[in-house]
Design an enzyme around this catalytic site. Structure first.
Site, short mmCIF file in Angstrom:
data_model
loop_
_atom_site.label_atom_id
_atom_site.label_comp_id
_atom_site.label_asym_id
_atom_site.label_seq_id
_atom_site.Cartn_x
_atom_site.Cartn_y
_atom_site.Cartn_z
N HIS A 1 26.46 37.05 -9.14
CA HIS A 1 27.90 37.73 -9.21
C HIS A 1 29.11 36.80 -8.51
O HIS A 1 30.16 36.84 -9.04
CB HIS A 1 27.95 39.01 -8.57
CG HIS A 1 27.01 40.07 -9.55
ND1 HIS A 1 25.74 40.38 -9.26
CD2 HIS A 1 27.33 40.49 -10.79
CE1 HIS A 1 25.49 41.27 -10.44
NE2 HIS A 1 26.42 41.31 -11.19
N GLU B 1 18.70 43.79 -23.25
CA GLU B 1 18.41 42.80 -22.14
C GLU B 1 17.22 43.07 -21.30
O GLU B 1 17.02 42.51 -20.36
CB GLU B 1 19.59 42.99 -21.03
CG GLU B 1 19.69 44.70 -20.74
CD GLU B 1 20.88 44.49 -19.61
OE1 GLU B 1 21.49 43.58 -19.07
OE2 GLU B 1 21.48 45.88 -19.25
N ASP C 1 20.29 39.20 -17.94
CA ASP C 1 18.94 39.88 -17.55
C ASP C 1 17.78 39.59 -18.46
O ASP C 1 16.56 39.67 -18.04
CB ASP C 1 19.34 41.34 -17.65
CG ASP C 1 19.86 41.67 -16.35
OD1 ASP C 1 19.41 41.29 -15.32
OD2 ASP C 1 20.65 42.43 -16.46
N CYS D 1 26.63 39.34 -24.63
CA CYS D 1 27.89 39.57 -23.61
C CYS D 1 27.32 38.92 -22.26
O CYS D 1 28.05 38.67 -21.24
CB CYS D 1 28.35 40.85 -23.40
SG CYS D 1 26.94 41.91 -22.78
#
Ligand code: PEP
Ligand code: MG
Length: 576
Positions: free
Chosen positions: A187, A429, A453, A500
């Protein structure tokens, strides 16, 4: 002498500047033993430091969700009676000075936590060290160094930058940053991309090898860092940066145009957002819609679960700002490495394989249904799509869809407006979703591939762990074939398949992704102008040829080599 090092690209860009190290430096500690008459004074000093720090934390203004969660974590730790007792005992019984007693206690407790298997508890170890450092500053009356107080432009060289620290970065003074640890899809990396700050991570011992004042070129386009380069190398990089700047100006003029390949194939270029600020930046960068709204960011910003109306206000504003362009709202993807300051998550041995996303939402039904209603109501104000994360089976999709229908009925009874045929799609994912893609595609309205993921789960490699970063590659043949499988299943069922995850913003991979049939790419705003430009210079035909070749290869390195060779071909053709 110049030294070159390689790192993992966390956020694209080329920059250069003076090094400013951001280390969690050791603070000088008094090491001699206390005399009996000093004990009371030291106890008083430590108690006063604890209460001053607690007051400061409570009064601290938080400007981001991650700062908020850090604050909550520190308040919880500082209130732990075991911590205070241990420090007291070391002062009273072992005759340690207050700073040494605190430092020793924190180190022991953090080390015990960091030695555990459980990633959640290991993280608490980092929290302990963080909080302990702040307390030591408090005890010593020293100002706490802050990242938003950098006074001149620099390249920040860190051991590790927490997401909360990354959100404090001042773009005017941080030209780029590096961190010794971390992975490309952590992140912190996602925040760097959103801010448009070039960054390299997984630099191993860099923060110990450079000094403040060294000059570095941070080439986060090629994953390379050059320490104290010679004049010619600096000149060369400067020219590249100037070309890059001129490019940015030129691209900004064309950013509103659709992205169409040289042979007429249209690719939708959308933006990934975590809130309304990102949306504004995305629209300015030329986004044609939002391919991923990570709504957990909204939940992390508050000190309570957002109500239906609070959520509606944000979703509605986003839908209206997009003026008919698509807004893909992903339902809450909390758990894994994302937590809420106001909710006690259970300790899990494997949080990424645990109570995350839909699994959490199904168990916390009221929270989920509140969000479903907010998204449904927002669909009355624009082109809203609802996207479900971490799907592993048809039953999950069916259950979520049933709940959506039930909430529609409730809204209708309440006389609320919504789009009755709001598209409902899923993130592709997990390996299970790819294997079931054929059936899932018939049961929903769109797919969006989450390569962060998907790569993590297919290759069994933690996306945030730099020790396995070399393995965490979406160029792995298993991931490439999974993408193809998902895209084909979607197309056979007559639905679109976007992407994405971070791979969508990888300019080098673009021809391959187009060739594999990905319909839409959703990326951080900073990537959009370059992505659109590159789309205009490639052809679907070349992409298909490359995809066919890649699907026949069985090693990551071979696929990467095929991609690089094709890129060189395109460049040569452009030059001739
Ligand atoms: C992904 O997994 O690729 C994705 C886009 O979702 P997130 O990064 O939020 O997990
Ligand atoms: Mg994901």
């Amino acid at each position: 002498m110049a030294k070159r090092m390689r790192g993992i690209i966390a956020s694209y860009g080329l920059t250069m500047g003076i090094v400013k190290r951001w280390l969690h430096e050791d603070i000088p500690i008094r090491t001699d033993w206390l005399r009996d008459e000093e004990v009371a004074g030291e106890l008083k000093a430590i108690d006063a430091a604890f209460s001053r720090y607690r007051e400061k934390l409570s009064a601290k203004e938080v400007t981001s969700p991650l700062m908020q969660s850090l604050r909550e974590a520190h308040i919880e730790l500082i209130s732990d009676p075991f911590l205070i007792d241990s420090v007291h005992k070391r002062i009273q019984e072992e005759k340690m000075s207050a700073d040494r007693a605190l430092d020793t206690t924190i180190r022991i407790m953090a080390a015990q936590l960091e030695a555990l298997e459980d990633p959640y508890l290991r993280e608490r170890g980092t929290d302990y060290r963080d909080m302990g450092r702040s307390l030591l500053y408090e005890l010593k009356g020293l100002p706490v160094p802050r990242l938003d107080h950098l006074s001149s432009p620099c390249i920040l060289v860190t051991e590790e930058l927490a997401p909360s620290e990354a959100t404090e970065l001042d773009k005017a003074n941080v030209l780029g940053f590096t961190s010794d640890r971390g992975g490309a899809t952590s992140h912190t990396s996602i925040i760097a991309q959103t801010l448009g700050i070039p960054a390299l991570v997984g630099m191993k011992r860099l923060s110990r090898e450079v000094n403040d004042g060294d000059f570095i070129i941070l080439d986060a386009e090629n994953g390379e860092l050059i320490i104290n380069p010679d004049v010619d190398t600096i000149q060369e990089a400067r020219q590249k940066m100037e070309v890059g700047r001129a490019e940015t100006v030129r691209l900004s003029l064309e950013k509103a145009e659709k992205a169409v390949t040289a042979d007429g194939h249209v690719v939708d270029v959308m933006v990934n957002i975590g809130g309304l600020d990102d949306l504004t930046v995305g629209i300015l960068a030329g986004a044609e819609g939002v391919g991923l709204f990570r709504t957990e960011m909204l939940y992390m910003e508050l000190d309570h679960f957002p109500t239906e109306d609070e959520q509606l206000a944000v979703y509605r504003q986003a839908a209206e700002a997009l003026q008919g362009n698509v807004l893909t709202i992903r339902t809450l993807d909390i758990g894994g490495d994302k937590r809420l300051p106001y909710y006690a998550f259970p300790r899990e041995a494997n949080p990424f394989l645990g109570w995350r996303a839909l699994r959490f939402c199904f168990d916390e039904e009221i929270i989920f249904r509140t969000q479903l209603r907010a998204i449904l109501r927002a669909s009355a104000y624009g082109n809203v799509r609802l996207m479900l994360p971490m799907v592993v089976g048809l039953d999950e999709l069916a259950r979520a869809k049933r709940m959506i229908e039930e909430e529609k009925e409730k809204l209708a009874e309440r006389g609320r407006a919504f789009n009755p045929s709001i598209p409902v799609g899923i993130m592709l994912e997990t390996p299970a979703a790819v294997m079931l893609a054929e059936e899932l595609a018939h049961a929903c309205d769109f797919f969006s591939i989450g390569t962060n993921d998907l790569t993590q789960y297919i290759l069994a490699t933690d996306r945030g762990n730099n020790r396995v970063a070399g393995l965490h590659s979406p160029y792995h043949p298993a991931v490439i074939r999974a993408i193809k499988q998902g895209v084909d299943a979607a197309h056979r069922a007559g639905i679109s398949c976007g992407m994405c995850g971070g791979f969508a913003g990888n300019l080098r991979a673009l021809p391959l992704l187009i060739g594999l049939g990905v319909d839409a790419l959703s990326v951080p705003a900073s990537v959009i102008p370059k992505l659109k430009e590159k789309i205009r210079h490639i052809t679907l035909k070349e992409g298909r040829r490359l995809a066919k070749q890649a699907l026949g290869l069985s090693a990551t390195a071979e696929i990467m080599q095929a991609v690089i060779s094709q890129e060189q071909d395109i460049r040569q053709k452009g030059e001739s």
